[in-house]
Design a protein around this motif. Structure first.
Motif, PDB file in Angstrom:
ATOM      1  N   LYS A 120     -46.746 -24.052 -28.948  1.00 19.23           N
ATOM      2  CA  LYS A 120     -45.571 -24.368 -29.762  1.00 19.23           C
ATOM      3  C   LYS A 120     -44.423 -23.423 -29.446  1.00 19.23           C
ATOM      4  CE  LYS A 120     -47.929 -26.588 -33.631  1.00 19.23           C
ATOM      5  NZ  LYS A 120     -48.106 -26.653 -35.114  1.00 19.23           N
ATOM      6  N   LEU A 121     -44.730 -22.150 -29.255  1.00 19.31           N
ATOM      7  CA  LEU A 121     -43.701 -21.185 -28.893  1.00 19.31           C
ATOM      8  C   LEU A 121     -43.124 -21.502 -27.514  1.00 19.31           C
ATOM      9  CD1 LEU A 121     -45.479 -17.988 -30.186  1.00 19.31           C
ATOM     10  CD2 LEU A 121     -43.361 -18.946 -31.102  1.00 19.31           C
ATOM     11  N   ALA A 122     -43.975 -21.903 -26.589  1.00 18.44           N
ATOM     12  CA  ALA A 122     -43.508 -22.240 -25.247  1.00 18.44           C
ATOM     13  C   ALA A 122     -42.573 -23.442 -25.276  1.00 18.44           C
ATOM     14  CB  ALA A 122     -44.707 -22.509 -24.330  1.00 18.44           C
ATOM     15  N   MET A 123     -42.858 -24.414 -26.131  1.00 21.03           N
ATOM     16  CA  MET A 123     -41.974 -25.569 -26.267  1.00 21.03           C
ATOM     17  C   MET A 123     -40.601 -25.149 -26.779  1.00 21.03           C
ATOM     18  SD  MET A 123     -44.601 -28.390 -27.898  1.00 21.03           S
ATOM     19  CE  MET A 123     -43.241 -29.493 -28.305  1.00 21.03           C
ATOM     20  N   LEU A 124     -40.581 -24.280 -27.777  1.00 17.21           N
ATOM     21  CA  LEU A 124     -39.311 -23.806 -28.315  1.00 17.21           C
ATOM     22  C   LEU A 124     -38.551 -22.986 -27.281  1.00 17.21           C
ATOM     23  CD1 LEU A 124     -40.483 -22.791 -31.904  1.00 17.21           C
ATOM     24  CD2 LEU A 124     -38.946 -24.677 -31.316  1.00 17.21           C
ATOM     25  N   GLU A 125     -39.267 -22.151 -26.569  1.00 20.36           N
ATOM     26  CA  GLU A 125     -38.627 -21.335 -25.529  1.00 20.36           C
ATOM     27  C   GLU A 125     -37.996 -22.225 -24.463  1.00 20.36           C
ATOM     28  OE1 GLU A 125     -39.743 -17.694 -22.448  1.00 20.36           O
ATOM     29  OE2 GLU A 125     -41.329 -18.978 -23.240  1.00 20.36           O
ATOM     30  N   HIS A 126     -38.732 -23.229 -24.016  1.00 21.27           N
ATOM     31  CA  HIS A 126     -38.210 -24.139 -22.992  1.00 21.27           C
ATOM     32  C   HIS A 126     -36.979 -24.877 -23.495  1.00 21.27           C
ATOM     33  CE1 HIS A 126     -38.281 -26.781 -19.521  1.00 21.27           C
ATOM     34  NE2 HIS A 126     -38.129 -27.795 -20.348  1.00 21.27           N
ATOM     35  N   TRP A 127     -36.990 -25.272 -24.743  1.00 19.57           N
ATOM     36  CA  TRP A 127     -35.865 -26.002 -25.324  1.00 19.57           C
ATOM     37  C   TRP A 127     -34.626 -25.105 -25.436  1.00 19.57           C
ATOM     38  CZ3 TRP A 127     -35.330 -27.369 -31.176  1.00 19.57           C
ATOM     39  CH2 TRP A 127     -34.216 -28.208 -31.370  1.00 19.57           C
ATOM     40  N   VAL A 128     -34.817 -23.880 -25.906  1.00 19.60           N
ATOM     41  CA  VAL A 128     -33.679 -23.015 -26.217  1.00 19.60           C
ATOM     42  C   VAL A 128     -33.146 -22.268 -25.000  1.00 19.60           C
ATOM     43  CG1 VAL A 128     -33.001 -20.957 -27.534  1.00 19.60           C
ATOM     44  CG2 VAL A 128     -34.317 -22.776 -28.637  1.00 19.60           C
ATOM     45  N   HIS A 129     -34.047 -21.776 -24.131  1.00 23.01           N
ATOM     46  CA  HIS A 129     -33.523 -21.003 -22.993  1.00 23.01           C
ATOM     47  C   HIS A 129     -34.442 -21.052 -21.781  1.00 23.01           C
ATOM     48  CE1 HIS A 129     -36.139 -17.347 -23.596  1.00 23.01           C
ATOM     49  NE2 HIS A 129     -36.150 -17.796 -24.824  1.00 23.01           N
ATOM     50  N   SER A 130     -34.706 -22.245 -21.295  1.00 23.53           N
ATOM     51  CA  SER A 130     -35.574 -22.382 -20.127  1.00 23.53           C
ATOM     52  C   SER A 130     -34.972 -21.735 -18.881  1.00 23.53           C
ATOM     53  CB  SER A 130     -35.843 -23.869 -19.855  1.00 23.53           C
ATOM     54  OG  SER A 130     -34.624 -24.550 -19.589  1.00 23.53           O
ATOM     55  N   ASP A 131     -33.640 -21.606 -18.845  1.00 18.57           N
ATOM     56  CA  ASP A 131     -32.977 -21.089 -17.652  1.00 18.57           C
ATOM     57  C   ASP A 131     -32.533 -19.633 -17.774  1.00 18.57           C
ATOM     58  OD1 ASP A 131     -31.182 -21.771 -19.612  1.00 18.57           O
ATOM     59  OD2 ASP A 131     -29.614 -22.429 -18.239  1.00 18.57           O
ATOM     60  N   ILE A 132     -32.841 -18.970 -18.883  1.00 18.62           N
ATOM     61  CA  ILE A 132     -32.416 -17.586 -19.089  1.00 18.62           C
ATOM     62  C   ILE A 132     -33.604 -16.744 -19.534  1.00 18.62           C
ATOM     63  CG2 ILE A 132     -30.981 -16.017 -20.455  1.00 18.62           C
ATOM     64  CD1 ILE A 132     -28.918 -18.201 -20.668  1.00 18.62           C
ATOM     65  N   GLN A 133     -33.869 -15.683 -18.781  1.00 14.96           N
ATOM     66  CA  GLN A 133     -34.907 -14.726 -19.145  1.00 14.96           C
ATOM     67  C   GLN A 133     -34.357 -13.321 -18.931  1.00 14.96           C
ATOM     68  OE1 GLN A 133     -37.799 -15.305 -20.513  1.00 14.96           O
ATOM     69  NE2 GLN A 133     -37.811 -17.533 -20.330  1.00 14.96           N
ATOM     70  N   PRO A 134     -34.883 -12.333 -19.631  1.00 11.66           N
ATOM     71  CA  PRO A 134     -34.449 -10.954 -19.375  1.00 11.66           C
ATOM     72  C   PRO A 134     -34.708 -10.546 -17.929  1.00 11.66           C
ATOM     73  CG  PRO A 134     -35.690 -11.095 -21.425  1.00 11.66           C
ATOM     74  CD  PRO A 134     -35.858 -12.419 -20.741  1.00 11.66           C
ATOM     75  N   ASP A 135     -33.820  -9.719 -17.397  1.00  5.83           N
ATOM     76  CA  ASP A 135     -34.031  -9.159 -16.065  1.00  5.83           C
ATOM     77  C   ASP A 135     -35.008  -7.991 -16.121  1.00  5.83           C
ATOM     78  OD1 ASP A 135     -32.017 -10.697 -14.458  1.00  5.83           O
ATOM     79  OD2 ASP A 135     -30.677  -9.835 -15.955  1.00  5.83           O
ATOM     80  N   LEU A 136     -34.984  -7.262 -17.223  1.00  8.30           N
ATOM     81  CA  LEU A 136     -35.853  -6.090 -17.393  1.00  8.30           C
ATOM     82  C   LEU A 136     -36.213  -5.968 -18.864  1.00  8.30           C
ATOM     83  CD1 LEU A 136     -37.093  -3.362 -16.346  1.00  8.30           C
ATOM     84  CD2 LEU A 136     -34.874  -2.313 -16.872  1.00  8.30           C
ATOM     85  N   THR A 137     -37.494  -5.775 -19.145  1.00  9.94           N
ATOM     86  CA  THR A 137     -37.957  -5.577 -20.518  1.00  9.94           C
ATOM     87  C   THR A 137     -38.676  -4.246 -20.621  1.00  9.94           C
ATOM     88  OG1 THR A 137     -38.160  -7.954 -20.959  1.00  9.94           O
ATOM     89  CG2 THR A 137     -39.442  -6.460 -22.346  1.00  9.94           C
TER      90      THR A 137
END
Length: 217
Positions: A120-137
């Motif tokens: 469920k979290l992966a679905m929300l992540e894909h919907w909201v920001h599939s093309d944006i991820q942190p460069d460094l965490t």
């Protein structure tokens, strides 16, 4: 041209994560000053929050009882507004966005801690920001027992901080699992040490990142 100057026109997305009580807020303040001293253009923000709507939702999320599904949906609603109003414009303007928590926190708290299925979290992540991820965490890690005691002794706990030690253990493990799954993005910082030791390592991590990015560009 210095490494920092070479990167000045390209935005970078840096997130800080960790279970409550890991000292993340203290290290965030130090990191911001460190980057400013090197003339890195910055946008400093947080989640949940970062926008007027996000800050209003933050108050609800931290203090009002709700179902886990509602909790996750509100987190991602806040995140969507945050991305559109703050994070994406800053990155497009060439700023480094330094954000106190992002989607890894949802996987750790709503997923690992509260038991919402990862799918469920992966679905929300894909919907909201599939093309944006942190460069460094930067993941500030301490034993769950340490974070639990720090939270209990420091201040009036919020809704999440009032949960039991087992919750803190699940959150920490979820964070560590994500770091193992994505070692190129995560840097695990042992936060159960003296502050000056942690800051020395942070400086080394950031300079290594800057130099690596400059060489790649």
């Amino acid at each position: 041209m210095s490494s920092v100057q070479a990167l000045a026109t390209t935005g970078r997305f840096i997130t800080l994560e960790g279970v409550d009580g890991a000292g993340k807020t203290t290290h965030l303040a130090w990191l911001v000053e460190y980057l400013k001293s090197r003339h890195v253009p910055l946008c400093v923000t947080r989640e949940p929050g970062g926008t007027p709507l996000g800050e209003a939702l933050r108050e609800l999320l931290l203090h009002e009882a709700m179902s886990i599904e509602t909790e996750a949906l509100l987190m991602f609603a806040s995140r969507q507004q945050h991305l559109q109003s703050c994070i994406i414009p800053a990155l497009n303007a060439g700023q480094w966005v330094v954000c106190d928590r992002f989607t890894d926190a949802s996987y750790a708290y709503q997923g690992g801690g509260r038991g919402l299925p990862v799918e469920k979290l992966a679905m929300l992540e894909h919907w909201v920001h599939s093309d944006i991820q942190p460069d460094l965490t930067l993941l500030f890690d301490v034993p769950a027992e340490v974070s639990f005691e720090r939270v209990r002794g420091a201040r009036s706990p919020d809704r999440f901080e009032q949960l039991d030690l087992a919750f803190f253990q699940r959150v920490r493990q979820a964070y560590l699992d994500r770091a193992v799954a994505d070692p190129l993005r995560f840097r695990i910082i042992n936060a159960n040490r003296a502050i000056d030791e942690i800051q020395l390592e942070l400086a080394e991590v950031i300079m290594s990142y800057i130099q690596g990015e400059a060489h790649a560009s």
